[in-house]
Design a protein around this motif. Structure first.
Motif, mmCIF file in Angstrom:
data_model
loop_
_atom_site.group_PDB
_atom_site.id
_atom_site.type_symbol
_atom_site.label_atom_id
_atom_site.label_comp_id
_atom_site.label_asym_id
_atom_site.label_seq_id
_atom_site.Cartn_x
_atom_site.Cartn_y
_atom_site.Cartn_z
ATOM 1 N N ALA A 127 -28.454 -52.231 7.260
ATOM 2 C CA ALA A 127 -28.636 -50.789 7.078
ATOM 3 C C ALA A 127 -29.085 -50.030 8.313
ATOM 4 O O ALA A 127 -28.833 -48.832 8.431
ATOM 5 N N GLY A 128 -29.805 -50.670 9.222
ATOM 6 C CA GLY A 128 -30.405 -49.917 10.321
ATOM 7 C C GLY A 128 -31.683 -49.238 9.849
ATOM 8 O O GLY A 128 -32.544 -49.876 9.258
ATOM 9 N N ASP A 129 -31.800 -47.944 10.069
ATOM 10 C CA ASP A 129 -33.015 -47.214 9.676
ATOM 11 C C ASP A 129 -32.661 -45.870 9.042
ATOM 12 O O ASP A 129 -33.035 -44.810 9.556
ATOM 13 N N PRO A 130 -31.945 -45.895 7.920
ATOM 14 C CA PRO A 130 -31.545 -44.628 7.303
ATOM 15 C C PRO A 130 -32.711 -43.918 6.629
ATOM 16 O O PRO A 130 -33.764 -44.520 6.353
ATOM 17 N N LEU A 131 -32.511 -42.651 6.364
ATOM 18 C CA LEU A 131 -33.478 -41.857 5.605
ATOM 19 C C LEU A 131 -33.116 -42.001 4.135
ATOM 20 O O LEU A 131 -32.069 -41.517 3.689
ATOM 21 N N ILE A 132 -33.956 -42.718 3.391
ATOM 22 C CA ILE A 132 -33.670 -43.007 1.987
ATOM 23 C C ILE A 132 -34.534 -42.156 1.077
ATOM 24 O O ILE A 132 -35.549 -41.603 1.490
ATOM 25 N N GLU A 133 -34.109 -42.070 -0.160
ATOM 26 C CA GLU A 133 -34.851 -41.308 -1.165
ATOM 27 C C GLU A 133 -35.527 -42.279 -2.116
ATOM 28 O O GLU A 133 -34.876 -43.100 -2.750
ATOM 29 N N VAL A 134 -36.864 -42.174 -2.215
ATOM 30 C CA VAL A 134 -37.631 -43.058 -3.087
ATOM 31 C C VAL A 134 -38.058 -42.298 -4.337
ATOM 32 O O VAL A 134 -37.652 -41.147 -4.551
ATOM 33 N N ILE A 135 -38.861 -42.929 -5.157
ATOM 34 C CA ILE A 135 -39.310 -42.314 -6.404
ATOM 35 C C ILE A 135 -39.960 -40.960 -6.117
ATOM 36 O O ILE A 135 -40.622 -40.770 -5.098
ATOM 37 N N GLY A 136 -39.716 -40.011 -7.000
ATOM 38 C CA GLY A 136 -40.205 -38.655 -6.777
ATOM 39 C C GLY A 136 -39.283 -37.815 -5.927
ATOM 40 O O GLY A 136 -39.591 -36.659 -5.634
ATOM 41 N N GLY A 137 -38.149 -38.404 -5.490
ATOM 42 C CA GLY A 137 -37.205 -37.672 -4.658
ATOM 43 C C GLY A 137 -37.656 -37.487 -3.226
ATOM 44 O O GLY A 137 -37.078 -36.683 -2.493
ATOM 45 N N LEU A 138 -38.665 -38.246 -2.803
ATOM 46 C CA LEU A 138 -39.200 -38.090 -1.452
ATOM 47 C C LEU A 138 -38.396 -38.918 -0.455
ATOM 48 O O LEU A 138 -37.925 -40.016 -0.766
ATOM 49 N N GLY A 139 -38.265 -38.386 0.752
ATOM 50 C CA GLY A 139 -37.513 -39.062 1.802
ATOM 51 C C GLY A 139 -38.415 -39.840 2.731
ATOM 52 O O GLY A 139 -39.486 -39.367 3.120
ATOM 53 N N ILE A 140 -37.987 -41.046 3.105
ATOM 54 C CA ILE A 140 -38.731 -41.904 4.020
ATOM 55 C C ILE A 140 -37.729 -42.778 4.765
ATOM 56 O O ILE A 140 -36.681 -43.141 4.213
ATOM 57 N N ARG A 141 -38.015 -43.105 5.995
ATOM 58 C CA ARG A 141 -37.173 -44.015 6.748
ATOM 59 C C ARG A 141 -37.324 -45.439 6.204
ATOM 60 O O ARG A 141 -38.415 -45.835 5.798
ATOM 61 N N LEU A 142 -36.230 -46.185 6.222
ATOM 62 C CA LEU A 142 -36.268 -47.563 5.715
ATOM 63 C C LEU A 142 -37.342 -48.376 6.419
ATOM 64 O O LEU A 142 -38.072 -49.135 5.769
#
Length: 201
Positions: A116-131
């Motif tokens: 994957a590399g280091d994408p900006l993903i969406e976690v619980i709550g719809g919040l964005g964080i880098r992998l």
């Protein structure tokens, strides 16, 4: 992908493979039986693969420590009962051969993270964080719950040294960003005791 996450995932799979066959319905942690505890822990693998299928529009969480401040049931308004039920369902999803299921989850999560590399993903709550900021939280969960499982089963187990070091560093970081840094530092240097049942998560 971090080496610590890979080591934590493989160590967890090895622990599950050694669990006694008759232990699965026994006590796990709190309201969870052992199957639910292992199921909850396995979600640290499942979410890596699942969240990599998302793309966040902004970076809401910039570090693993900040994750534990912003991505909590209390902060997101999530019913703790729903969290507990997700753990029970994950336990049921382990099926008749939990060790094989966990081994498969490890293989998939590590392959997905590696590619994957280091994408900006969406976690619980719809919040964005880098992998690469999210993976240390999974290392932490695998380490802490691995120790929970070992205590519940009586198995001789310790996470790999690099995993313990990473999890301990993150615990200190969480303490600092959540306002407990001074209290934890004094405790770790033998100058004060932490209150009963104190936790930084």
């Amino acid at each position: 992908m971090t080496a610590e996450f890979a080591a934590a995932a493989r160590s967890f799979a090895d622990l599950v493979s050694r669990m006694p066959a008759g232990a699965w319905d026994g006590p796990g942690l709190g309201e969870w039986d052992l199957r639910a505890l292992v199921g909850h822990t396995s979600r640290s693998l499942i979410t890596v693969s699942t969240y990599l299928q998302t793309t966040a529009v902004r970076e809401d969480v910039t570090s693993a420590a900040e994750y534990y401040v912003k991505v909590t049931p209390a902060a997101l308004g999530i019913d703790p009962g729903a969290v507990a039920e997700r753990g029970r369902q994950a336990g049921r999803d382990l099926g008749d051969d939990p060790a094989a299921t966990v081994a498969g989850l490890v293989t998939r999560a590590l392959a997905d993270a590696e590619a994957a590399g280091d994408p900006l993903i969406e976690v619980i709550g719809g919040l964005g964080i880098r992998l690469q900021a999210y993976l240390p939280t999974r290392t932490f969960e695998l380490a802490v719950h691995g120790l929970d499982i070992a205590r519940a089963t009586g198995l001789d187990y310790a996470p790999p040294p690099e995993v313990l070091a990473a999890a301990t560093r993150l615990a200190a970081d969480i303490a600092a960003v959540s306002g407990h840094g001074e209290q934890v530092l004094l405790a770790l240097t033998g100058r004060a005791a932490l209150p009963p049942s104190f936790s930084i998560v």
